[in-house]
Design a protein around this motif. Structure first.
Motif, short mmCIF file in Angstrom:
data_model
loop_
_atom_site.label_atom_id
_atom_site.label_comp_id
_atom_site.label_asym_id
_atom_site.label_seq_id
_atom_site.Cartn_x
_atom_site.Cartn_y
_atom_site.Cartn_z
N PHE A 11 46.21 34.24 24.43
CA PHE A 11 45.13 34.74 23.58
C PHE A 11 45.43 36.09 22.92
CE2 PHE A 11 42.99 32.44 27.19
CZ PHE A 11 42.72 31.28 26.49
N GLY A 12 46.53 36.70 23.33
CA GLY A 12 46.86 38.03 22.80
C GLY A 12 45.84 39.07 23.21
N ARG A 13 45.24 38.87 24.37
CA ARG A 13 44.17 39.76 24.82
C ARG A 13 44.49 40.34 26.19
NH1 ARG A 13 39.65 39.13 21.61
NH2 ARG A 13 38.41 40.29 23.14
N ASP A 14 43.99 41.55 26.41
CA ASP A 14 44.13 42.24 27.70
C ASP A 14 42.94 41.83 28.57
OD1 ASP A 14 43.92 44.11 29.82
OD2 ASP A 14 44.95 45.66 28.66
N LEU A 15 43.20 41.05 29.60
CA LEU A 15 42.12 40.53 30.43
C LEU A 15 41.31 41.65 31.07
CD1 LEU A 15 40.51 38.32 31.82
CD2 LEU A 15 42.38 38.05 33.48
N ILE A 16 41.99 42.70 31.53
CA ILE A 16 41.27 43.81 32.17
C ILE A 16 40.32 44.47 31.18
CG2 ILE A 16 41.51 46.08 33.25
CD1 ILE A 16 44.11 45.10 34.52
N GLN A 17 40.78 44.68 29.95
CA GLN A 17 39.90 45.29 28.94
C GLN A 17 38.73 44.37 28.61
OE1 GLN A 17 39.95 48.43 27.89
NE2 GLN A 17 41.65 48.69 29.34
N ASP A 18 38.97 43.07 28.54
CA ASP A 18 37.88 42.13 28.29
C ASP A 18 36.84 42.18 29.41
OD1 ASP A 18 39.04 41.37 25.95
OD2 ASP A 18 39.26 39.25 26.46
N LEU A 19 37.32 42.23 30.65
CA LEU A 19 36.40 42.32 31.79
C LEU A 19 35.58 43.61 31.73
CD1 LEU A 19 38.80 41.00 34.57
CD2 LEU A 19 36.69 39.87 33.85
N LYS A 20 36.25 44.71 31.38
CA LYS A 20 35.54 45.98 31.27
C LYS A 20 34.46 45.93 30.19
CE LYS A 20 39.10 49.24 32.84
NZ LYS A 20 39.99 50.35 32.43
N SER A 21 34.75 45.24 29.10
CA SER A 21 33.78 45.21 28.00
C SER A 21 32.61 44.27 28.29
CB SER A 21 34.48 44.77 26.71
OG SER A 21 34.88 43.42 26.77
N GLU A 22 32.81 43.31 29.20
CA GLU A 22 31.77 42.33 29.49
C GLU A 22 30.92 42.67 30.71
OE1 GLU A 22 30.94 39.62 27.69
OE2 GLU A 22 32.46 40.13 26.19
N LEU A 23 31.49 43.45 31.61
CA LEU A 23 30.80 43.74 32.87
C LEU A 23 30.33 45.19 32.89
CD1 LEU A 23 33.37 41.99 35.24
CD2 LEU A 23 31.41 40.97 34.06
N GLY A 24 29.64 45.56 33.95
CA GLY A 24 29.15 46.93 34.04
C GLY A 24 28.90 47.34 35.47
N GLY A 25 28.74 48.64 35.67
CA GLY A 25 28.37 49.19 36.96
C GLY A 25 29.37 48.93 38.06
N LYS A 26 28.87 48.82 39.28
CA LYS A 26 29.72 48.63 40.45
C LYS A 26 30.39 47.25 40.44
CE LYS A 26 28.80 52.66 41.91
NZ LYS A 26 29.83 53.70 41.73
N PHE A 27 29.75 46.27 39.81
CA PHE A 27 30.37 44.95 39.68
C PHE A 27 31.65 45.06 38.86
CE2 PHE A 27 30.24 40.66 37.41
CZ PHE A 27 30.90 40.00 38.44
N GLU A 28 31.58 45.79 37.75
CA GLU A 28 32.78 46.02 36.94
C GLU A 28 33.85 46.75 37.75
OE1 GLU A 28 34.27 48.99 33.40
OE2 GLU A 28 32.16 48.38 33.39
N ASP A 29 33.45 47.79 38.50
CA ASP A 29 34.42 48.56 39.30
C ASP A 29 35.15 47.65 40.28
OD1 ASP A 29 33.54 50.84 38.01
OD2 ASP A 29 32.23 51.49 39.66
N LEU A 30 34.41 46.76 40.92
CA LEU A 30 35.02 45.87 41.91
C LEU A 30 35.96 44.87 41.26
CD1 LEU A 30 35.24 44.59 44.72
CD2 LEU A 30 33.13 43.34 44.25
N ILE A 31 35.53 44.22 40.21
CA ILE A 31 36.36 43.20 39.57
C ILE A 31 37.62 43.82 38.96
CG2 ILE A 31 36.46 41.53 37.67
CD1 ILE A 31 34.87 40.57 40.12
N VAL A 32 37.47 44.97 38.32
CA VAL A 32 38.64 45.64 37.74
C VAL A 32 39.62 46.06 38.84
CG1 VAL A 32 39.41 47.70 36.48
CG2 VAL A 32 37.47 46.36 35.63
N ALA A 33 39.09 46.53 39.98
CA ALA A 33 39.96 46.91 41.10
C ALA A 33 40.82 45.74 41.56
CB ALA A 33 39.11 47.43 42.26
N LEU A 34 40.25 44.53 41.52
CA LEU A 34 40.99 43.34 41.94
C LEU A 34 42.17 43.03 41.03
CD1 LEU A 34 38.02 40.92 42.77
CD2 LEU A 34 39.65 41.87 44.41
N MET A 35 42.11 43.51 39.80
CA MET A 35 43.09 43.08 38.79
C MET A 35 44.38 43.90 38.81
SD MET A 35 41.33 40.62 37.89
CE MET A 35 42.51 39.93 36.72
#
Length: 320
Positions: free
Chosen positions: A62-86
């Motif tokens: 897709f030519g896309r950065d998955l971590i950046q996509d996750l950051k743009s779609e998620l928020g708060g502590k849920f975002e922090d946790l999911i990004v940490a996994l990546m």
């Protein structure tokens, strides 16, 4: 430190398909709204290596950065946790070390948790990765943010001063125990350099003997001696070393309990331990948590967190 029973909660899924996961994640984040359930279902049930494969597929397809996509779609502590996994685990711990030293003040407890619980090989990997990521030697950064005997202890750990030959010497253990006793309980004041030298240089196997000899000599445990003779961050770091040598899973169970005790939750510690230990010994930590505190880790997390953040944490620790 030494753990003969490694029981993770996250293991590699069989016959993994990065393309199927990547496509599902892309669909979950396209258009209006985000399907958080799909994100949780996929990313909490894949090993870190498999998540890296998904990231690579996402970029190539897709030519896309998955971590950046996750950051743009998620928020708060849920975002922090999911990004940490990546992030690869060592890179994630380096990010946590950097964050602990950024800005005004230093979160010494984070430095202690990460650095005092690692073997020489693990420290070496962290040191190398940190300099690659930030173009600054970790030991120099830590030295600039800490001082005194505490700073010197962390420096000894970072330069890999610990003997990891696995050799033990009973006669030497008696001598080392006597030196610790003479440096603390048997005199007015404390010679912190002696504590630093022995606890940062001796092998874990050797230190277990030293602690046994100390109890025989003094009548007190080494933990009691540290509590009485040392203070502040140095005492906390020494206690962490002792606890990790004796039982790493108990140390991390205690840290998790502390993160959820009292008013408010220390979410950064909660996330860091659950993410970084999920593929190592989180299942053992769960068992120890219940033994020590008479409640399950799941019940504690359910009472202290909410929403998608809670769902993802529970999935990582094994919501069964």
């Amino acid at each position: 430190m030494v753990n003969s029973k490694l029981s993770p909660t996250v293991v590699p899924v069989a016959n993994h398909s990065p393309s199927a996961d990547g496509d599902a994640l892309r669909d979950a984040m396209k258009g209006f709204g985000t399907n958080e359930e799909v994100i949780i279902e996929i990313l909490t049930a894949r090993s870190n290596a498999q998540r890296q494969d998904i990231i690579q597929y996402f970029l190539s397809e897709f030519g896309r950065d998955l971590i950046q996509d996750l950051k743009s779609e998620l928020g708060g502590k849920f975002e922090d946790l999911i990004v940490a996994l990546m992030f690869p685990n060592v890179s994630y711990l380096c990010k946590e070390l950097k964050r602990a030293m950024n800005g005004i003040g230093t979160k010494e407890s984070v430095l202690i948790e990460i650095l005092c619980s690692k073997t020489n090989d693990e420290i070496k990997e962290i040191v190398t990765t940190y300099e690659d990521m930030y173009e600054r030697p970790l030991v120099e950064h830590v030295c600039s943010e800490t001082s005194g005997h505490f700073g010197r202890l962390l420096t000894l750990i970072l330069i890999g001063a610990r003997d990891e030959s696995g050799n033990v010497d009973s006669a030497l253990a008696k001598e080392q125990a006597a030196k610790l006793y003479e440096a603390g309980e048997s005199k007015l004041g404390t010679d912190e350099d002696v504590f630093n030298r022995i606890l940062a240089h001796a092998s874990f196997e050797q230190l277990r003997l030293v602690f046994d000899e100390y109890k025989q000599l003094s009548g007190n445990t080494i933990e009691q001696a540290i509590k009485h003779e040392l203070s502040g961050e140095l005492a906390e770091a020494m206690q962490a070393i002792v606890e990790c040598i004796q039982s790493p899973v108990e140390y991390f169970a205690t840290r998790l309990y502390g993160a959820m005790k009292g008013m408010g939750t220390d979410d950064s510690t909660l996330i860091r331990i659950i993410v970084s230990r999920s593929e190592i010994d989180l299942n053992d930590i769960k068992v120890e948590f219940e033994r020590k505190y008479n409640r399950t880790l799941l019940s504690a997390i359910r009472s202290e967190t909410s929403g998608d953040y809670k769902k993802a944490l529970c999935a990582l620790i094994g919501d069964v």
